[in-house]
Structure formats: structure tokens, C-alpha cells
Design an enzyme around this catalytic site. Structure first.
Site, PDB file in Angstrom:
ATOM      1  CD  GLU A 271      42.638   3.352   5.920  1.00  0.00           C
ATOM      2  OE1 GLU A 271      43.465   2.567   5.421  1.00  0.00           O
ATOM      3  OE2 GLU A 271      41.471   3.027   6.174  1.00  0.00           O
TER       4      GLU A 271
ATOM      5  CD  GLU B 163      38.183   4.229   3.467  1.00  0.00           C
ATOM      6  OE1 GLU B 163      38.398   3.006   3.626  1.00  0.00           O
ATOM      7  OE2 GLU B 163      39.029   4.998   2.993  1.00  0.00           O
TER       8      GLU B 163
ATOM      9  CD  GLU C  35      40.902  -1.757  -1.935  1.00  0.00           C
ATOM     10  OE1 GLU C  35      39.999  -0.972  -2.279  1.00  0.00           O
ATOM     11  OE2 GLU C  35      41.729  -1.497  -1.040  1.00  0.00           O
ATOM     12  CD  GLN C  36      40.324  -8.444  -9.629  1.00  0.00           C
ATOM     13  OE1 GLN C  36      39.916  -9.596  -9.603  1.00  0.00           O
ATOM     14  NE2 GLN C  36      41.314  -8.057 -10.407  1.00  0.00           N
ATOM     15  CG  MET C  37      38.629 -10.966  -4.115  1.00  0.00           C
ATOM     16  SD  MET C  37      37.515 -11.805  -5.249  1.00  0.00           S
ATOM     17  CE  MET C  37      36.712 -12.945  -4.136  1.00  0.00           C
TER      18      MET C  37
HETATM   19  C1  GAL Z   1      40.897   1.168   3.686  1.00  0.00           C
HETATM   20  C2  GAL Z   1      41.380   2.155   2.638  1.00  0.00           C
HETATM   21  C3  GAL Z   1      40.564   2.094   1.377  1.00  0.00           C
HETATM   22  C4  GAL Z   1      40.318   0.677   0.981  1.00  0.00           C
HETATM   23  C5  GAL Z   1      39.652  -0.048   2.107  1.00  0.00           C
HETATM   24  C6  GAL Z   1      39.311  -1.481   1.794  1.00  0.00           C
HETATM   25  O1  GAL Z   1      41.938   0.812   4.524  1.00  0.00           O
HETATM   26  O2  GAL Z   1      41.385   3.475   3.119  1.00  0.00           O
HETATM   27  O3  GAL Z   1      41.240   2.789   0.357  1.00  0.00           O
HETATM   28  O4  GAL Z   1      41.523   0.078   0.650  1.00  0.00           O
HETATM   29  O5  GAL Z   1      40.498  -0.052   3.217  1.00  0.00           O
HETATM   30  O6  GAL Z   1      38.686  -2.108   2.879  1.00  0.00           O
END
Ligand code: GAL
Length: 638
Positions: free
Chosen positions: A144, A321, A369-371
């Protein structure tokens, strides 16, 4: 081509004993792809030159043995501490001059040549080791670009490189640039800003009041070129060792660099789709709209990016993603309505995605990013999205192929125009992205499928309608190509309002070939004072006064022309309309499009052989004599 699913996985987050079971569960679910590696630099190279690949070898073997194809990410978005200690000035600086330091990710300045060398090295060693590995089916560069506001950096490294870049833009004798040419082009006579030497030019931050817009716009172009060069450096190395396709995962509504130019060096465009996070965070909609779509996401935002990245990827694009449940990073983070994960997946396929990968396999019980939900809960029990992914897998097994087809409508999207608007918005909250997105939404509310096309497009054959709103610099050959295309074209406001050097051209805009239409005055307006139009709809935010031109299609209640013909096939729209105004213009200029007003929250997308409907609303609607429930997808042969 068979559409496929995948997942993002972090073997380094889990005990090795768990990998085989994870891989088997992924395979049993029917996944094809597993993306790994993009944040694991410290595990790959704990100390300078001390590589540890064995764990990654085993992870790739384990995934490969289960029949999965690996997308291997280069880890350059998370340089470890030792890299930062070695290059203490590699961090970006924000516009206030503050260092954007260590402790999360993307903590680097694109212009820092020492850091770039570190990236070249780690990518080379990785590509040497895995370039011919049969389990590596694709690569991802970095992660990103531009996320977390990381393109613009006001560092010393950026300043040095900006001066070099400017010298190349204004070539002079020998290696030095022509400073007089720069002064003339930027209008530096204004406020005694003339420079004697390129080395006197600073970055356009920390000025007392606004910096010269030509200076800022040049800096924006430079910053974009730095991202292109950074990506190119990795791509060149990977290609030396591997024939696998290379992708980058772009982030929604990041416009600080030219994705088409980065995409030109890649084989696949991919983007990261977080519909609920985006609704709260970057769609820019009002509170009522946010409430209406709180568990579904904006009905047009994902589709806009699908259509954009189809163009960036020259036809080949993925979702790298896909949001699977509540995320952690938006102001509010609700759960998707049951069925939305399936809907988002099918919508991507309907727009031509080759693959959709969910982020992430298992929710992490530690760190930032636990949540953030995954397909699995932290205890490895299936989370809600797992079932929806399974449903898509079952459906994919019998589904006909999605046949790509040219859409009837093309919208030009120009990153350079986005920078121009942000340099000189002329009114609070006005943005090029916002304007183009509003036109896109109007097309979609009329049930029209759209292709987004790059600004260097000159062949418009096959389209019924082309839109180029707000493209502040429009080269003459593009005007000529649009005029000659005989396709209906909608331009304005601000189309062709500046020359390439950020000056107002004379004759005054839009200077359309063969037309005397002239924008004689421009004003921005308070958003809470919309100007009503005769026959319905409003103009808000931006309204130009025009003279000349041909037939008037739309006027304000006070009689000012708003949509005016300026050529046999061209309409100039002199304001920023609401959806109703934009839809009226489209219906008026292109009656053959068979536009049809969609029920609230319903969108459709035509492929070569089928018509898809997606119900983003939270209630059942009637479509083609059928009931389409909330979050429902309907797919019929055309
Ligand atoms: C994106 C990122 C991921 C993760 C995800 C969480 O922006 O590429 O690594 O952080 O968000 O939503």
C-alpha cells in the site's frame, strides 16, 4: 478464466506446528492463493547481512504442499530497527517538519537513497532465493504505497531530489537547469520569489501563507515520480530472477501518486477493499448516508475502485485484501450485514477481478490489529466470513465465466488533476476525486456500467458517453480526440482551467476547439447554500459563470446557464451538481444509453453475457419480478 479466492497469512505470527493445519484448512475451503511475507523483514534479516530464510522456506513448502499458490510480498514497508539506526535520516517528515518515526510501518521517505539501496538488497536476495520456486506464483511489491499519508515527505533527501528533478524539467546548459525558465513558468516575479539557482529552491512547506501553486504542483508531480521509481527498482530486480507476475496492492482513495504510472511497470493491479472502514473514513458522505449503509458500505465506492484498477492493471486486477468483518482503524467499526462479504466478493468478480483474497486468515491476538476480524477467530474457530467465503466457493464451482466487456460509459481519471485540485481547491472540501466520484455515482444510479480510463486515452471507439469532469489540464490532443470521437462528451467544471504549468490559459477556459464558450468568472460556494436548478437538482460547492456556447440544457432558477453545448458532441457543465443534476445531464445528452433509475441502494453491472444486481440497501427490493433481499446478489443472462 476461473475466478479464485485467497487469503493473507502471516506464518511468522503463529507457531510452526500450526502451519500445516492452517494450510490444509485453506485448501479445504477451496482457496487458491495465500499472500505472505510483506512485513517480515526482521525475521528474514534479523541483523544486517545475516539472513534467515529457513523458516520462510518451510512456510512456503508447507503451503505449497497443501496445493496453495503463494504471493510473496517484498517486506520494504516495515524496515526493522537496525535499518533505521543505520540510516537515521531515512524517515519521512510531515509538512510541519516532524519526523514520522519508528514503531508502526511505512516509516520511510521514498527519496532516501540509502534506504532504497537497502530495499534493492533485500529484494535481490529474496528474488534470488525464491525467483524460481515453483510455489511462488506471484509477487507483491511493498504494501500500500501512500497509505497513512506517506507519499509527501519534506525531508532533506526529498529536497535534494526535488532540485534534481526540477533541473531535469527545466534543462539548461550542461548539468544545470535553466532557472530563468523556471522563474518564468512559475510566475516567480509575483512577490519577488525569483531564484538565482536551483539550490535555492526549498520544499513548499513552512511558508508564511500559501506557497506558489506552480511550486506545490511541481512538488506533487515529483513526489509521485519518486513512488514510481521506488517501485520500478524492485520490479527490475524481481524480473531478473523470476517470471511470476508482479502486483502491488493499492489502497482505496489514495491519490498522491499516479497509479497508472506505477501500474505500467507491473503485471497485475490489486487493491485493498474495506467497504465499512471506507464509508466511515474516506467516502466523504453525510451522516444520513453513513447511517443508511453502516453495515454494507457505500454502494459505489468499491465499484469505482474495481473499475479504476481494471484500467491500472491493463485488464488484470485482483482484490489483495478483502474486509471479512469489523476492522480496527475507522472511527466506528461495525459488523457487516450477513451476506455482505459474499456480495463484495461477487461484485469484484462482476467487475472483472481475477482473484479475491481475504484479509486475514486468523485474527491476531497481539499488537495493532487485535480488533481486526479474520476468517478465523484468534482461537481458530471459524468467524462469520469463513462461511460466506465457503458459499462463494460453492457458487464458483457451477458459475459461468465472467465475460469481460467494454462498458458504454468511460470516465477519464487523471491523478495530475487530483493534485491540481488539492493544490488549489478554491473552496473547502472540494476535490477532484470527489467530483469524479459524484459523476460515477450518477452513472451507477442510472444503472450504467462504467470503464475508468487513463488520461492518455485517445481512442474512445465503442463508448456512448465519455466524461472528463474537472480535468484541470487537458492537453490539446485530448480535446481534439474527444471532439473527433463523435461520442457524447461531458466536461466541466474546471476542465482545461489551467495550462500544464498551472497558469490560467488565454483564450480563457475551456477553449474548446470551434466553440466560443468561455468561463468568465468562477466562484466556490458554501455547501449549505445549494443553488436550485430549473426542473430539479442543485449545484453546490462550485459554480462558474459562462458566456457564449450553444444550446443551454440546464439553468439555475435565476437563469444562469449550467449545462451548455460547446460543440456537436460536447457539453460543458459549469458547476458541481448533486446526483439529480448529474443524472439529468446524462439523460439529456445520451438518451440512447437506456439508462434506468435504480431502486435506492441497488446497483447493477453488465458483463459480456450477464447482468448482475447488488442490493446494498438493508431491505428487500423487487428486481425483474424477483425478491432481492438485503445484501443479495442477482445474476441473470443478458
Ligand atoms: C491494510 C493493510 C493491512 C492491514 C489492513 C487492516 O491497509 O495493507 O496490512 O493493516 O489494512 O485493515
Amino acid at each position: 478464466m476461473k475466478r479464485t479466492l485467497g487469503v493473507c497469512y502471516y506464518p511468522e505470527h503463529w507457531p510452526e506446528a500450526q502451519w500445516a493445519d492452517d494450510a490444509q484448512r485453506m485448501a479445504d475451503l477451496g482457496l487458491t492463493w495465500v499472500r505472505i511475507g510483506e512485513f517480515a523483514w526482521k525475521r528474514m534479516e534479523p541483523r544486517e547481512g545475516e539472513y534467515q530464510w529457513e523458516w520462510l522456506d518451510r512456510a512456503i513448502d508447507t503451503l505449497g504442499a497443501a496445493g496453495l499458490k503463494v504471493v510473496l510480498g517484498t517486506p520494504t514497508a516495515t524496515p526493522p530497527k537496525w535499518v533505521c539506526k543505520k540510516h537515521p535520516d531515512m524517515f519521512a517528515r510531515d509538512a510541519q517538519g516532524h519526523v514520522r518515526g519508528y514503531g508502526s510501518r511505512r516509516h520511510y521517505c521514498f527519496s532516501h537513497q540509502g534506504f532504497l539501496e537497502e530495499c534493492r538488497r533485500i529484494v535481490r536476495v529474496m528474488a534470488e532465493r525464491y525467483g524460481r520456486n515453483a510455489n511462488i506464483a506471484a509477487w507483491q511489491t511493498d504494501n500500500e504505497y501512500g497509505c497513512h499519508d506517506t507519499v509527501l515527505s519534506y525531508s532533506d533527501a526529498a529536497q535534494t531530489r526535488f532540485r534534481e528533478w526540477l533541473r531535469a524539467q527545466f534543462p539548461g546548459q550542461g548539468n544545470d537547469g535553466d532557472i530563468d525558465a523556471l522563474n518564468a513558468a512559475w510566475g516567480n516575479v509575483f512577490w519577488s520569489m525569483d531564484y538565482d539557482d536551483f539550490d535555492e529552491i526549498g520544499l513548499p512547506n513552512l511558508t508564511v501563507t500559501e506557497a506558489n501553486p506552480a511550486h506545490v504542483h511541481a512538488f506533487r508531480r515529483f513526489a509521485s515520480d519518486e513512488v514510481v521509481a521506488f517501485n520500478q527498482a524492485q520490479v527490475e530486480i524481481i524480473r531478473t530472477y523470476s517470471d511470476a507476475p508482479i502486483a502491488h496492492n493499492y489502497m482505496g482513495r489514495v491519490t498522491e501518486f499516479d497509479h497508472f504510472k506505477v501500474g505500467a511497470d507491473l503485471d497485475i493491479a490489486s487493491w485493498d477493499s474495506y467497504p465499512l472502514g471506507f464509508l466511515e473514513d474516506r467516502v466523504g458522505a453525510d451522516a444520513a448516508h453513513q447511517r443508511a449503509y453502516v453495515q454494507q458500505g457505500d454502494p459505489d465506492f468499491q465499484a469505482f475502485h474495481h473499475d479504476l484498477y481494471r484500467a491500472v492493471g491493463k485488464g488484470r486486477w485482483w482484490i489483495m485484501e478483502q474486509q471479512p468483518g469489523p476492522v480496527n482503524w475507522a472511527p466506528y467499526n461495525p459488523s457487516p450485514l450477513p451476506g455482505m462479504v459474499r456480495l463484495w466478493t461477487w461484485e469484484a468478480f462482476a467487475h472483472g477481478a481475477e482473484a479475491v483474497c481475504y484479509f486475514r486468515w486468523r485474527q491476531a491476538p497481539f499488537a495493532q490489529e487485535q480488533m481486526h476480524a479474520g476468517l478465523l477467530r484468534p482461537d481458530s474457530v471459524e468467524a462469520e466470513a469463513f462461511g460466506e467465503a465457503r458459499e462463494v466457493m460453492v457458487e464458483l464451482a457451477d458459475a459461468p465465466e465472467v465475460a469481460p466487456a467494454q462498458a458504454p460509459v468511460a470516465i477519464l481519471f487523471d491523478y495530475d488533476a487530483d493534485w491540481a485540485w488539492s493544490v488549489q481547491p478554491h473552496g473547502a472540501g472540494l476535490s477532484y476525486f470527489g467530483l469524479v466520484f459524484d459523476w460515477y455515482r450518477a452513472c451507477r444510479k442510472l444503472g450504467l456500467s462504467v470503464d475508468i480510463v487513463p488520461p492518455d486515452t485517445r481512442d474512445f471507439a465503442g463508448y456512448n458517453l465519455v466524461l472528463a469532469p474537472g480535468m484541470m489540464h487537458m492537453p490539446d490532443d485530448l480535446k481534439g480526440a474527444l471532439q473527433a470521437s463523435e461520442v457524447e462528451v461531458i466536461i466541466g467544471p474546471r476542465t482545461a482551467a489551467r495550462d500544464d504549468g498551472f497558469n490560467i490559459p488565454v483564450p480563457l477556459p475551456p477553449a474548446w476547439p470551434g466553440s466560443d464558450l468561455t468561463v468568465s468568472r468562477v466562484q466556490s460556494m458554501r455547501p449549505d447554500l445549494p443553488v436550485p436548478l430549473v426542473g430539479g437538482g442543485f449545484v453546490t460547492g462550485y459554480l462558474e459563470q459562462v458566456e457564449g456556447g450553444g444550446d443551454v440544457l440546464l439553468t439555475t432558477d435565476a437563469g444562469a446557464p449550467v449545462a451548455v453545448r460547446c460543440g456537436p458532441n460536447v457539453t460543458y457543465v459549469a458547476g458541481w451538481g448533486d446526483d439529480a443534476a448529474h443524472m439529468r445531464v446524462i439523460e439529456a445528452v445520451a438518451p440512447d444509453l437506456a439508462a434506468e433509475r435504480m431502486p435506492e441502494g441497488v446497483r447493477r453491472r453488465d458483463t459480456g453475457t450477464e447482468r448482475f444486481w447488488f442490493n446494498y440497501s438493508n431491505r428487500t427490493v423487487q428486481i425483474e419480478d424477483r425478491e432481492l433481499p438485503a445484501a443479495g446478489v442477482l445474476r441473470l443472462a443478458r
